[in-house]
Enzyme design. Structure first.
Site, PDB file in Angstrom:
ATOM      1  CG  ASP A 152      -9.408  -0.424   5.248  1.00 30.30           C
ATOM      2  OD1 ASP A 152      -9.149  -0.804   4.092  1.00 30.30           O
ATOM      3  OD2 ASP A 152      -8.652  -0.590   6.224  1.00 30.30           O
ATOM      4  CE  LYS A 186      -3.781  -2.467   2.262  1.00 29.53           C
ATOM      5  NZ  LYS A 186      -4.557  -2.759   3.475  1.00 29.53           N
ATOM      6  CD  GLN A 235      -3.456  -4.665   6.520  1.00 35.66           C
ATOM      7  OE1 GLN A 235      -3.570  -3.594   5.941  1.00 35.66           O
ATOM      8  NE2 GLN A 235      -3.903  -5.789   5.986  1.00 35.66           N
TER       9      GLN A 235
HETATM   10  N1  GUN Z   1      -6.898  -7.258   6.168  1.00 38.04           N
HETATM   11  C1  GUN Z   1      -7.242  -7.946   5.056  1.00 38.04           C
HETATM   12  N2  GUN Z   1      -7.760  -7.114   4.123  1.00 38.04           N
HETATM   13  C2  GUN Z   1      -7.726  -5.865   4.673  1.00 38.04           C
HETATM   14  C3  GUN Z   1      -8.114  -4.584   4.189  1.00 38.04           C
HETATM   15  O1  GUN Z   1      -8.615  -4.403   3.072  1.00 38.04           O
HETATM   16  N3  GUN Z   1      -7.909  -3.551   5.050  1.00 38.04           N
HETATM   17  C4  GUN Z   1      -7.392  -3.720   6.296  1.00 38.04           C
HETATM   18  N4  GUN Z   1      -7.257  -2.644   7.066  1.00 38.04           N
HETATM   19  N5  GUN Z   1      -7.020  -4.895   6.763  1.00 38.04           N
HETATM   20  C5  GUN Z   1      -7.182  -5.959   5.947  1.00 38.04           C
END
Ligand code: GUN
Length: 290
Positions: free
Chosen positions: A119, A52, A96
């Protein structure tokens, strides 16, 4: 068999965002900024967060990473989130997942400023999504919608079968595809660990979305010839190659791709689109479009 080329589509989206950020910087304005919180040493989470950050850099979006030991308290995490919520120079915030057991994920997610929740996991954004109101959409289902839209895959009147009912992927994509719109207007069956006749349901799918979290789960015997296959799985499988591993999805690509219609590869399908969608959401947060 036709590949649904997530990589090329994601690159195009990143190019569009890069041009937008360049125009912002040309006007001497602050670049969009994404903050990420990472707790612990989970290798998959570390890889995702690094990807990211790298994607941000490639478009000119700036980013910061708040890293914590596995033992961090919920209170400390909430106080950092409060700081970021009120920081005028940060547009988007992701925490995350998964978080360690001793931290209440629901409480953490609910503490994020909904206007910075890129998110789309906050209950306010989830609620708005269900009602069809403008909101941040969770990045993975949003990436899948963008993939279907840009690949011109018809969803209207189609039977979509979703495997997996997670809050992050299965549940939101089932809602998004059943709503009015394009993509949308589909008839959706949401399958999970207690579903009876799973194979029979999969065989009825015009579009099969695998988000079940088990490598190679979907076999050719579960797929109607010509069905569209969207593979959300990302699994690191150890092997004897130089790297020591390869990445596989929830679909047995080798056998399924022989009979399916358009299919997403892993890697280069949904994963790269998830990151592109996160960048799109960060731009929306920056522009205060929601
Ligand atoms: N864990 C797995 N997929 C995601 C996501 O799209 N965002 C976040 N914050 N954690 C994740």
């Amino acid at each position: 068999m036709k590949l649904i080329d997530g990589k090329t589509i994601a690159e195009k989206i990143k190019g569009e965002i890069k041009a937008e950020v360049a125009a912002i910087i040309d006007r001497d304005e602050r670049a969009p900024h994404l903050a990420a919180i990472l707790v612990g040493e989970d290798p998959a989470s570390q890889t995702y967060v690094t990807s990211k950050e790298k994607a941000c850099r490639s478009t000119g979006i700036t980013s910061s990473l708040y890293k914590f030991e596995e033992t961090v308290s919920e209170k400390e995490l909430l106080s950092v989130i409060d700081f970021i919520n009120n920081d005028p120079d940060t547009d988007g915030l992701i925490v995350q997942q998964p978080l360690p057991e001793h931290i209440n994920t629901d409480r953490v997610v609910a503490s994020i400023n909904p206007a910075k929740d890129v998110d789309g996991f906050h209950p306010i954004n989830m609620g708005k999504m269900i009602l069809g109101l403008p909101s941040f959409l969770p990045a993975t289902p949003m990436g899948i919608m963008e993939l279907l839209r840009r690949s011109k895959i018809e969803t209207e009147g189609k039977h979509v079968v979703v495997l997996g009912r997670s809050n992050i992927v299965g549940t939101p994509i089932a809602i998004m595809l059943s709503r009015k719109g394009n993509p949308g207007n589909a008839t959706v069956t949401l399958c999970h660990s207690k579903t009876a006749n799973l194979k029979e349901l999969c065989l009825q799918a015009d579009i099969l979305i695998a988000a079940i979290g088990q490598p190679g789960f979907v076999k050719a015997t579960m797929v109607k010839p010509g069905a569209v296959i969207i593979d959300v799985g990302i699994h690191r499988i150890e092997d004897k190659s130089e790297k020591g591993y390869h990445i596989a999805g929830d679909v047995d690509f080798k056998e399924v791709s022989k009979i399916s219609g358009p299919i997403t590869p892993v890697p280069g399908g949904v994963g790269v689109m998830t990151i592109a969608a996160l960048l799109m959401n960060t731009m929306k947060a920056y522009k205060k479009e929601l």
